[in-house]
Design a protein around this motif. Structure first.
Motif, PDB file in Angstrom:
ATOM      1  N   LEU A   1     118.232  42.224  82.599  1.00  0.00           N
ATOM      2  CA  LEU A   1     117.415  41.089  82.163  1.00  0.00           C
ATOM      3  C   LEU A   1     115.968  41.519  81.952  1.00  0.00           C
ATOM      4  O   LEU A   1     115.331  41.124  80.971  1.00  0.00           O
ATOM      5  CB  LEU A   1     117.492  39.963  83.198  1.00  0.00           C
ATOM      6  CG  LEU A   1     116.863  38.638  82.789  1.00  0.00           C
ATOM      7  CD1 LEU A   1     117.701  37.935  81.726  1.00  0.00           C
ATOM      8  CD2 LEU A   1     116.688  37.727  84.005  1.00  0.00           C
ATOM      9  N   ALA A   2     115.440  42.298  82.885  1.00  0.00           N
ATOM     10  CA  ALA A   2     114.098  42.878  82.726  1.00  0.00           C
ATOM     11  C   ALA A   2     114.297  44.306  82.227  1.00  0.00           C
ATOM     12  O   ALA A   2     114.567  45.215  83.013  1.00  0.00           O
ATOM     13  CB  ALA A   2     113.348  42.874  84.049  1.00  0.00           C
ATOM     14  N   PRO A   3     114.190  44.530  80.929  1.00  0.00           N
ATOM     15  CA  PRO A   3     114.544  45.835  80.367  1.00  0.00           C
ATOM     16  C   PRO A   3     113.753  46.989  80.989  1.00  0.00           C
ATOM     17  O   PRO A   3     112.523  46.925  81.092  1.00  0.00           O
ATOM     18  CB  PRO A   3     114.199  45.682  78.881  1.00  0.00           C
ATOM     19  CG  PRO A   3     114.225  44.208  78.625  1.00  0.00           C
ATOM     20  CD  PRO A   3     113.746  43.588  79.893  1.00  0.00           C
ATOM     21  N   TYR A   4     114.492  47.996  81.453  1.00  0.00           N
ATOM     22  CA  TYR A   4     113.924  49.249  81.959  1.00  0.00           C
ATOM     23  C   TYR A   4     113.037  49.070  83.192  1.00  0.00           C
ATOM     24  O   TYR A   4     112.316  49.998  83.572  1.00  0.00           O
ATOM     25  CB  TYR A   4     113.129  49.965  80.861  1.00  0.00           C
ATOM     26  CG  TYR A   4     113.971  50.356  79.677  1.00  0.00           C
ATOM     27  CD1 TYR A   4     114.823  51.450  79.728  1.00  0.00           C
ATOM     28  CD2 TYR A   4     113.917  49.615  78.486  1.00  0.00           C
ATOM     29  CE1 TYR A   4     115.617  51.806  78.642  1.00  0.00           C
ATOM     30  CE2 TYR A   4     114.701  49.965  77.397  1.00  0.00           C
ATOM     31  CZ  TYR A   4     115.545  51.060  77.478  1.00  0.00           C
ATOM     32  OH  TYR A   4     116.315  51.406  76.394  1.00  0.00           O
ATOM     33  N   ALA A   5     113.088  47.919  83.835  1.00  0.00           N
ATOM     34  CA  ALA A   5     112.174  47.676  84.956  1.00  0.00           C
ATOM     35  C   ALA A   5     112.411  48.622  86.125  1.00  0.00           C
ATOM     36  O   ALA A   5     111.480  48.892  86.904  1.00  0.00           O
ATOM     37  CB  ALA A   5     112.285  46.226  85.423  1.00  0.00           C
ATOM     38  N   SER A   6     113.632  49.113  86.270  1.00  0.00           N
ATOM     39  CA  SER A   6     113.908  50.027  87.370  1.00  0.00           C
ATOM     40  C   SER A   6     113.998  51.480  86.918  1.00  0.00           C
ATOM     41  O   SER A   6     114.376  52.352  87.707  1.00  0.00           O
ATOM     42  CB  SER A   6     115.223  49.624  88.060  1.00  0.00           C
ATOM     43  OG  SER A   6     116.319  49.745  87.158  1.00  0.00           O
ATOM     44  N   HIS A   7     113.673  51.756  85.669  1.00  0.00           N
ATOM     45  CA  HIS A   7     113.809  53.110  85.135  1.00  0.00           C
ATOM     46  C   HIS A   7     112.717  54.011  85.725  1.00  0.00           C
ATOM     47  O   HIS A   7     111.526  53.708  85.616  1.00  0.00           O
ATOM     48  CB  HIS A   7     113.701  53.093  83.609  1.00  0.00           C
ATOM     49  CG  HIS A   7     114.226  54.331  82.953  1.00  0.00           C
ATOM     50  ND1 HIS A   7     113.620  55.554  83.078  1.00  0.00           N
ATOM     51  CD2 HIS A   7     115.323  54.532  82.169  1.00  0.00           C
ATOM     52  CE1 HIS A   7     114.294  56.460  82.402  1.00  0.00           C
ATOM     53  NE2 HIS A   7     115.340  55.867  81.838  1.00  0.00           N
ATOM     54  N   PRO A   8     113.100  55.128  86.323  1.00  0.00           N
ATOM     55  CA  PRO A   8     112.099  55.950  87.018  1.00  0.00           C
ATOM     56  C   PRO A   8     111.108  56.640  86.097  1.00  0.00           C
ATOM     57  O   PRO A   8     110.008  57.020  86.540  1.00  0.00           O
ATOM     58  CB  PRO A   8     112.959  56.985  87.749  1.00  0.00           C
ATOM     59  CG  PRO A   8     114.214  57.094  86.938  1.00  0.00           C
ATOM     60  CD  PRO A   8     114.458  55.691  86.426  1.00  0.00           C
ATOM     61  N   GLU A   9     111.449  56.805  84.825  1.00  0.00           N
ATOM     62  CA  GLU A   9     110.579  57.529  83.911  1.00  0.00           C
ATOM     63  C   GLU A   9     109.829  56.606  82.945  1.00  0.00           C
ATOM     64  O   GLU A   9     109.130  57.091  82.052  1.00  0.00           O
ATOM     65  CB  GLU A   9     111.399  58.554  83.128  1.00  0.00           C
ATOM     66  CG  GLU A   9     112.047  59.611  84.027  1.00  0.00           C
ATOM     67  CD  GLU A   9     112.970  60.533  83.271  1.00  0.00           C
ATOM     68  OE1 GLU A   9     113.040  60.431  82.027  1.00  0.00           O
ATOM     69  OE2 GLU A   9     113.649  61.350  83.924  1.00  0.00           O
ATOM     70  N   LEU A  10     109.985  55.293  83.137  1.00  0.00           N
ATOM     71  CA  LEU A  10     109.303  54.328  82.264  1.00  0.00           C
ATOM     72  C   LEU A  10     108.570  53.295  83.120  1.00  0.00           C
ATOM     73  O   LEU A  10     108.882  52.102  83.099  1.00  0.00           O
ATOM     74  CB  LEU A  10     110.328  53.643  81.337  1.00  0.00           C
ATOM     75  CG  LEU A  10     111.075  54.574  80.376  1.00  0.00           C
ATOM     76  CD1 LEU A  10     112.203  53.822  79.668  1.00  0.00           C
ATOM     77  CD2 LEU A  10     110.113  55.177  79.353  1.00  0.00           C
ATOM     78  N   PRO A  11     107.593  53.734  83.889  1.00  0.00           N
ATOM     79  CA  PRO A  11     106.916  52.829  84.834  1.00  0.00           C
ATOM     80  C   PRO A  11     106.176  51.676  84.167  1.00  0.00           C
ATOM     81  O   PRO A  11     105.826  50.704  84.837  1.00  0.00           O
ATOM     82  CB  PRO A  11     105.941  53.763  85.563  1.00  0.00           C
ATOM     83  CG  PRO A  11     105.709  54.895  84.611  1.00  0.00           C
ATOM     84  CD  PRO A  11     107.020  55.097  83.906  1.00  0.00           C
ATOM     85  N   GLN A  12     105.947  51.776  82.858  1.00  0.00           N
ATOM     86  CA  GLN A  12     105.227  50.705  82.167  1.00  0.00           C
ATOM     87  C   GLN A  12     106.006  49.394  82.157  1.00  0.00           C
ATOM     88  O   GLN A  12     105.437  48.326  81.896  1.00  0.00           O
ATOM     89  CB  GLN A  12     104.899  51.119  80.726  1.00  0.00           C
ATOM     90  CG  GLN A  12     106.098  51.302  79.801  1.00  0.00           C
ATOM     91  CD  GLN A  12     106.623  52.734  79.772  1.00  0.00           C
ATOM     92  OE1 GLN A  12     106.589  53.430  80.798  1.00  0.00           O
ATOM     93  NE2 GLN A  12     107.083  53.168  78.609  1.00  0.00           N
ATOM     94  N   PHE A  13     107.316  49.450  82.465  1.00  0.00           N
ATOM     95  CA  PHE A  13     108.130  48.224  82.472  1.00  0.00           C
ATOM     96  C   PHE A  13     108.282  47.629  83.875  1.00  0.00           C
ATOM     97  O   PHE A  13     108.822  46.542  84.024  1.00  0.00           O
ATOM     98  CB  PHE A  13     109.524  48.516  81.902  1.00  0.00           C
ATOM     99  CG  PHE A  13     109.533  48.868  80.443  1.00  0.00           C
ATOM    100  CD1 PHE A  13     109.481  47.882  79.476  1.00  0.00           C
ATOM    101  CD2 PHE A  13     109.591  50.194  80.030  1.00  0.00           C
ATOM    102  CE1 PHE A  13     109.489  48.183  78.124  1.00  0.00           C
ATOM    103  CE2 PHE A  13     109.599  50.520  78.678  1.00  0.00           C
ATOM    104  CZ  PHE A  13     109.547  49.517  77.719  1.00  0.00           C
ATOM    105  N   ARG A  14     107.823  48.359  84.895  1.00  0.00           N
ATOM    106  CA  ARG A  14     108.133  47.968  86.273  1.00  0.00           C
ATOM    107  C   ARG A  14     107.522  46.631  86.688  1.00  0.00           C
ATOM    108  O   ARG A  14     108.090  45.899  87.504  1.00  0.00           O
ATOM    109  CB  ARG A  14     107.673  49.058  87.244  1.00  0.00           C
ATOM    110  CG  ARG A  14     107.989  48.773  88.711  1.00  0.00           C
ATOM    111  CD  ARG A  14     109.471  48.610  88.940  1.00  0.00           C
ATOM    112  NE  ARG A  14     109.794  48.239  90.316  1.00  0.00           N
ATOM    113  CZ  ARG A  14     109.848  46.989  90.760  1.00  0.00           C
ATOM    114  NH1 ARG A  14     109.551  45.970  89.932  1.00  0.00           N
ATOM    115  NH2 ARG A  14     110.175  46.735  92.004  1.00  0.00           N
ATOM    116  N   ASP A  15     106.370  46.297  86.140  1.00  0.00           N
ATOM    117  CA  ASP A  15     105.693  45.076  86.596  1.00  0.00           C
ATOM    118  C   ASP A  15     106.102  43.828  85.826  1.00  0.00           C
ATOM    119  O   ASP A  15     105.480  42.768  85.963  1.00  0.00           O
ATOM    120  CB  ASP A  15     104.176  45.248  86.532  1.00  0.00           C
ATOM    121  CG  ASP A  15     103.654  45.450  85.110  1.00  0.00           C
ATOM    122  OD1 ASP A  15     104.483  45.589  84.183  1.00  0.00           O
ATOM    123  OD2 ASP A  15     102.424  45.470  84.933  1.00  0.00           O
ATOM    124  N   ALA A  16     107.183  43.918  85.035  1.00  0.00           N
ATOM    125  CA  ALA A  16     107.603  42.757  84.239  1.00  0.00           C
ATOM    126  C   ALA A  16     107.827  41.496  85.076  1.00  0.00           C
ATOM    127  O   ALA A  16     107.421  40.405  84.660  1.00  0.00           O
ATOM    128  CB  ALA A  16     108.857  43.103  83.436  1.00  0.00           C
TER     129      ALA A  16
END
Length: 307
Positions: free
Chosen positions: A57-72
């Motif tokens: 639902l929150a795209p890539y929010a848990s992806h370790p190499e894409l921290p820009q999505f973590r704060d969604a």
């Protein structure tokens, strides 16, 4: 009793479940929430009151190499609250079910850390939506390396690494190959979290030969007072497939497109009769269409889903 379906909407021409664009296109939780809102309104229109949200639902929010999505979840907290309020208004029970790559008991420290992060994201989303304790994150035990006891020990350790918020959402499901009902009941005793009983998995892997009614009662008893338990129900696939001009026999563990209404009626009237109330997530490839067809078939057979 609520009946639910998972992720995809096939009826009315289909509805997208979330923003599936690749990271380069900057997919957004905001887009996913627009799609979730449309699904909630679809559920309300067809009187469906349980739905499993996509893990992404929150795209890539848990992806370790894409921290820009973590704060969604924080960035779109207000929108999450709005959609959560709509779910409560429509009385649609929500859940999620991270897939095979979320292995909280992995021997690989990195995999275990990533699993913890995924569970944190799922909890943040549900908390921001203001969902009650019936909104749970369903997880399998994971890998069986080192034997049953070592695997359960690792799950217990992984659970301890989660925040209190993530632990409060987690529930454990029996699987069809390695961890049977008795194993997840042991985990319940260790970590205090409820068990989601999957009947098809139980039929595929039940070394203790526990009858269905007893198994269901044991699983329901793990849920706290005031929280309606949920289980998973599916019918085994029986259709032949043709691959490379050869007929392929289906595996018992494979899900059918639809739910066998006669078997489901027997489950309601015999297996579940007299037990505490619970909800049922239908795991059929026909998704919402399978739910609607089953409901119509039960009505035609004079079987009520409510007492």
């Amino acid at each position: 009793m609520r009946l639910g379906f998972a992720v995809k909407v096939l009826g009315d021409g289909g509805l997208p479940s979330h923003d599936t664009r690749r990271w380069q296109s900057e997919p957004s939780l905001d887009v996913s929430l627009d799609r979730l809102e449309a699904i909630l309104r679809y559920c309300a229109a067809y009187e469906i009151d349980m739905y499993r949200m996509p893990t992404g639902l929150a795209p890539y929010a848990s992806h370790p190499e894409l921290p820009q999505f973590r704060d969604a979840p924080q960035v779109f907290a207000e929108r999450l609250a709005e959609v959560g309020a709509l779910a409560r208004e429509l009385d649609v029970r929500l859940s999620s079910h991270p897939g095979q790559y979320t292995v909280l008991n992995s021997e690989d420290e990195r995999v275990r850390r990533l699993a913890v992060e995924e569970l944190e994201v799922q909890a943040e989303l549900m908390d921001a939506m203001g969902l009650g304790p019936e909104a749970v994150v369903v997880l399998h035990v994971g890998g069986g390396a080192g034997g049953r006891d070592a695997a359960l020990d690792r799950l217990e350790d992984g659970f301890a690494r989660c925040s209190e918020a993530a632990r409060a959402r987690l529930v454990i499901e029996n699987d069809d190959r390695t961890f049977a009902l008795t194993d997840v009941l042991e985990l319940h005793r260790r970590i205090g979290r409820p068990v989601v009983w999957d009947i098809l998995h139980h039929h595929c892997h039940d070394p203790d030969r526990i009858p269905d009614r007893e198994a269901l009662a044991l699983a329901l008893a793990t849920w706290p007072d005031g929280v309606t338990p949920k289980i998973h129900y599916s019918s085994p696939k029986t259709a032949l497939e043709e691959k490379d001009k050869k007929l392929v026999l289906p595996q018992l563990r494979a899900h059918a497109d639809m739910i066998d209404p006669i078997g489901f009626e027997h489950f309601l009237t015999e297996t579940a009769a007299g037990l505490p109330d619970f909800d049922i997530m239908l795991e059929a490839k026909g998704k919402d269409l399978a739910l609607l067809r089953l409901r119509d078939q039960l009505t035609a057979r004079g079987v009520a889903l409510t007492s």
